[in-house]
Scaffold this active site. Structure first.
Site, PDB file in Angstrom:
ATOM      1  N   THR A  54       0.910  -1.228   0.039  1.00  0.00           N
ATOM      2  CA  THR A  54      -0.010  -0.045  -0.025  1.00  0.00           C
ATOM      3  C   THR A  54       0.889   1.286  -0.154  1.00  0.00           C
ATOM      4  O   THR A  54       2.131   1.088   0.137  1.00  0.00           O
ATOM      5  CB  THR A  54      -0.946   0.092   1.317  1.00  0.00           C
ATOM      6  N   LYS A  68       7.026   3.525   0.870  1.00  0.00           N
ATOM      7  CA  LYS A  68       8.437   4.375   0.971  1.00  0.00           C
ATOM      8  C   LYS A  68       7.985   5.329   2.635  1.00  0.00           C
ATOM      9  O   LYS A  68       9.063   5.703   3.171  1.00  0.00           O
ATOM     10  CB  LYS A  68       8.572   5.442   0.277  1.00  0.00           C
ATOM     11  N   GLY A  71       0.195   7.571 -18.940  1.00  0.00           N
ATOM     12  CA  GLY A  71       0.087   7.141 -17.753  1.00  0.00           C
ATOM     13  C   GLY A  71       1.342   6.885 -16.995  1.00  0.00           C
ATOM     14  O   GLY A  71       1.556   6.269 -16.017  1.00  0.00           O
ATOM     15  N   GLU A  91       1.450  10.731 -12.219  1.00  0.00           N
ATOM     16  CA  GLU A  91       0.249  10.651 -11.354  1.00  0.00           C
ATOM     17  C   GLU A  91      -0.835  11.580 -12.102  1.00  0.00           C
ATOM     18  O   GLU A  91      -0.669  12.341 -12.908  1.00  0.00           O
ATOM     19  CB  GLU A  91       0.628  11.340  -9.928  1.00  0.00           C
ATOM     20  N   ASP A 141       8.841  12.673  -4.079  1.00  0.00           N
ATOM     21  CA  ASP A 141       8.828  11.389  -4.268  1.00  0.00           C
ATOM     22  C   ASP A 141      10.451  11.016  -4.381  1.00  0.00           C
ATOM     23  O   ASP A 141      10.973  10.107  -3.895  1.00  0.00           O
ATOM     24  CB  ASP A 141       8.015  10.737  -5.287  1.00  0.00           C
ATOM     25  N   LYS A 189      13.014   8.943  -1.916  1.00  0.00           N
ATOM     26  CA  LYS A 189      14.223   8.020  -2.252  1.00  0.00           C
ATOM     27  C   LYS A 189      15.562   8.397  -1.704  1.00  0.00           C
ATOM     28  O   LYS A 189      16.233   7.539  -1.366  1.00  0.00           O
ATOM     29  CB  LYS A 189      13.911   7.728  -3.645  1.00  0.00           C
TER      30      LYS A 189
HETATM   31  N1  LIG Z   1       3.019   0.625  -9.096  1.00  0.00           N
HETATM   32  C1  LIG Z   1       4.459   0.854  -9.162  1.00  0.00           C
HETATM   33  O1  LIG Z   1       5.193   0.578 -10.481  1.00  0.00           O
HETATM   34  C2  LIG Z   1       5.354   0.829  -8.092  1.00  0.00           C
HETATM   35  C3  LIG Z   1       6.687   0.766  -8.089  1.00  0.00           C
HETATM   36  C4  LIG Z   1       7.349   0.971  -6.908  1.00  0.00           C
HETATM   37  C5  LIG Z   1       6.794   0.826  -5.728  1.00  0.00           C
HETATM   38  N2  LIG Z   1       5.566   1.181  -5.761  1.00  0.00           N
HETATM   39  C6  LIG Z   1       4.916   1.412  -4.419  1.00  0.00           C
HETATM   40  O2  LIG Z   1       3.993   0.066  -4.119  1.00  0.00           O
HETATM   41  C7  LIG Z   1       2.963   0.489  -3.311  1.00  0.00           C
HETATM   42  C8  LIG Z   1       1.597   0.107  -3.954  1.00  0.00           C
HETATM   43  O3  LIG Z   1       1.421   0.416  -5.115  1.00  0.00           O
HETATM   44  P1  LIG Z   1       0.176   0.166  -6.178  1.00  0.00           P
HETATM   45  O4  LIG Z   1       0.565   0.832  -7.465  1.00  0.00           O
HETATM   46  O5  LIG Z   1       0.039  -1.071  -6.175  1.00  0.00           O
HETATM   47  O6  LIG Z   1      -1.089   1.078  -5.419  1.00  0.00           O
HETATM   48  P2  LIG Z   1      -2.675   0.671  -5.635  1.00  0.00           P
HETATM   49  O7  LIG Z   1      -3.004   0.113  -6.997  1.00  0.00           O
HETATM   50  O8  LIG Z   1      -3.161   2.048  -5.363  1.00  0.00           O
HETATM   51  O9  LIG Z   1      -2.875  -0.129  -4.636  1.00  0.00           O
HETATM   52  C9  LIG Z   1      -2.952  -0.066  -3.258  1.00  0.00           C
HETATM   53  C10 LIG Z   1      -3.635  -0.824  -2.363  1.00  0.00           C
HETATM   54  O10 LIG Z   1      -3.537  -0.688  -0.962  1.00  0.00           O
HETATM   55  C11 LIG Z   1      -4.784  -0.911  -0.323  1.00  0.00           C
HETATM   56  N3  LIG Z   1      -5.029  -0.108   0.889  1.00  0.00           N
HETATM   57  C12 LIG Z   1      -4.751   1.275   1.066  1.00  0.00           C
HETATM   58  N4  LIG Z   1      -4.964   1.541   2.429  1.00  0.00           N
HETATM   59  C13 LIG Z   1      -4.740   0.457   3.177  1.00  0.00           C
HETATM   60  C14 LIG Z   1      -5.060   0.005   4.416  1.00  0.00           C
HETATM   61  N5  LIG Z   1      -5.164   0.861   5.342  1.00  0.00           N
HETATM   62  N6  LIG Z   1      -5.162  -1.334   4.919  1.00  0.00           N
HETATM   63  C15 LIG Z   1      -5.049  -2.102   3.613  1.00  0.00           C
HETATM   64  N7  LIG Z   1      -4.974  -2.123   2.364  1.00  0.00           N
HETATM   65  C16 LIG Z   1      -4.948  -0.650   2.176  1.00  0.00           C
HETATM   66  C17 LIG Z   1      -5.862  -0.190  -1.302  1.00  0.00           C
HETATM   67  O11 LIG Z   1      -6.822  -1.263  -1.048  1.00  0.00           O
HETATM   68  P3  LIG Z   1      -8.218  -0.755  -0.853  1.00  0.00           P
HETATM   69  O12 LIG Z   1      -8.700  -0.499  -2.383  1.00  0.00           O
HETATM   70  O13 LIG Z   1      -9.089  -1.725  -0.288  1.00  0.00           O
HETATM   71  O14 LIG Z   1      -8.208   0.846  -0.284  1.00  0.00           O
HETATM   72  C18 LIG Z   1      -5.106  -1.130  -2.699  1.00  0.00           C
HETATM   73  O15 LIG Z   1      -5.387  -2.151  -2.923  1.00  0.00           O
HETATM   74  C19 LIG Z   1       3.016   1.986  -3.091  1.00  0.00           C
HETATM   75  O16 LIG Z   1       3.639   2.286  -1.887  1.00  0.00           O
HETATM   76  C20 LIG Z   1       3.738   2.602  -4.231  1.00  0.00           C
HETATM   77  O17 LIG Z   1       4.512   3.766  -4.041  1.00  0.00           O
HETATM   78  C21 LIG Z   1       4.764   1.069  -6.796  1.00  0.00           C
END
Ligand SMILES: NC(=O)c1ccc[n+]([C@@H]2O[C@H](COP(=O)([O-])OP(=O)(O)OC[C@H]3O[C@@H](n4cnc5c(N)ncnc54)[C@H](OP(=O)(O)O)[C@@H]3O)[C@@H](O)[C@H]2O)c1
Length: 350
Positions: free
Chosen positions: A84, A108, A193, A196, A207, A211
């Site tokens: 998350t 992070k 995409g 953000e 961000d 890092k």
């Molecule tokens: N996407 C990338 O390429 C990438 C790369 C490096 C790092 N990251 C990091 O990876 C993490 C996830 O990214 P993502 O792109 O997968 O985000 P995302 O698609 O927005 O998914 C986030 C998930 O977190 C859940 N969530 C939020 N608050 C919560 C809580 N209190 N308890 C339990 N679940 C909760 C949400 O569930 P609900 O829908 O139920 O709220 C959602 O399923 C972030 O920290 C991001 O910075 C992402």
């Protein structure tokens, strides 16, 4: 000897669901038997005593209790995996570690937040068979922290780390030189995409600053996010307007200053890159736009790749360079998966 590992995944969005898919297709990774015991979302958690599986990872549905997830540690080696971007989740790491769960995270917030909590998480591991890993915090699946740790563990010392840490800003500056202006490239990056929904979240540099904080702390510099000098690419007049007004201004007014800097760099055979720097000698960290010759490693960046250049006592003439996609669900989930296997390897020896 084989090891069984209970896995609790928190967050099943882009990264979390890809991780579940990768875990399900490798239920035995070498000597490690992996069991997905629970998948927690904001409101509800799916759980199964023998482990959840594809296609839907359906099990008993209960209300999510982040604190309550630590009870899996009573049933054997357990790792809680944060996929998350939630502070509610990152604020629970200390409790999980103290309760006997290892923690792996892509989020992070804990490592770039207050130094006091950062240190508390290291102390919480002392004397306990638990680990805290976060390779995906910087560069998604690229092996940045493992490399830095190996360098330090083998007696090398880091002099400076420079990196293009943002996929969206990498894309934007790699596109310069093709005759585009800054505004049109930002709009294209948004359409594709890469940014953000509000591109200021990328252009503001926070961000990247997070890092930089995490890398600086990794090499022993006690720094807070507020100590970092961040040069935002968003003009001061557009920092507080609504997202709609910002996009309108981007189209109508452009970002002439940056376009002019980029044109002058391109004419001189240079490139502009948005770079984060950690200087280990001065302990100073910065984030901002820099101009580099095309022959510099940053000059060869393509698409939305990240690049990290690590100069050390041993790698003093030519820095050690790590390059590749720094975002995307598949590579990020693979970085998290590798951390889970590292937890398994280390906890099995405790
Ligand atoms: N996407 C990338 O390429 C990438 C790369 C490096 C790092 N990251 C990091 O990876 C993490 C996830 O990214 P993502 O792109 O997968 O985000 P995302 O698609 O927005 O998914 C986030 C998930 O977190 C859940 N969530 C939020 N608050 C919560 C809580 N209190 N308890 C339990 N679940 C909760 C949400 O569930 P609900 O829908 O139920 O709220 C959602 O399923 C972030 O920290 C991001 O910075 C992402």
């Amino acid at each position: 000897m084989g090891v069984d590992l209970n896995i609790v995944v928190v967050g099943a969005g882009l990264v979390g669901s890809e991780l579940l898919r990768q875990l399900a297709t490798s239920p035995r990774a070498g000597e490690v038997s992996l069991r997905i015991r629970a998948v927690a979302r904001s409101k509800t958690t799916q759980r199964h005593p023998r482990g959840l599986g594809p296609p839907e990872f359906q099990g008993e549905t209960v209300e999510t209790s982040l604190i309550g997830l630590s009870s899996y540690a009573d049933e054997g080696n357990t790792v809680v995996v944060d996929c998350t971007a939630s502070s509610l989740v990152s604020d629970t790491y200390e409790h999980w570690l103290k309760s006997g769960c290892s923690v792996v995270t892509a989020n992070k917030l804990a490592n770039s937040g207050p130094l006091k909590y950062y240190k508390a998480l290291r102390i919480a591991q002392n004397g306990r068979p638990v680990r805290f890993f976060y390779e995906a915090n910087v560069g998604a699946g690229l092996p940045i922290f493992t490399t830095v740790r190996d360098l330090i563990a083998t007696g090398d010392s880091v002099i400076q780390i420079d990196g293009v840490f943002s996929g969206s800003l990498s894309f934007i500056f790699n596109e310069f030189g093709c005759g585009n202006n800054f505004s049109s490239i930002v709009l294209r990056a948004k359409e594709l995409g890469y940014t953000e929904p509000d591109p200021r979240d990328d252009l503001g540099g926070i961000d990247v600053a997070r890092k930089v904080v995490i890398l600086a702390r990794e090499i022993g510099i006690d720094v807070e996010l507020s100590d970092i000098s961040v040069k935002s690419l968003v003009p001061a007049a557009l920092q507080d307007v609504s997202p709609e007004e910002f996009l309108k201004a981007l189209v109508e007014e452009g970002f002439d200053d940056i376009s002019a800097q980029a044109s002058s760099a391109v004419e001189a055979g240079d490139v502009l890159r948005y770079v984060g720097t950690v200087n280990a000698k001065t302990s100073l960290c910065s984030v901002g736009l820099g101009r580099y010759p095309r022959s510099h490693p940053f000059g060869s960046l393509q698409g939305s790749d990240n690049m990290v250049s690590i100069r050390t006592e041993r790698y003093s003439k030519q820095p050690l360079v790590i390059q590749g996609p720094g975002a995307g669900a598949a590579v990020t989930a693979a970085g998290i998966f590798a951390d889970i296997l590292r937890v398994a390897a280390l906890t099995s020896r405790c």
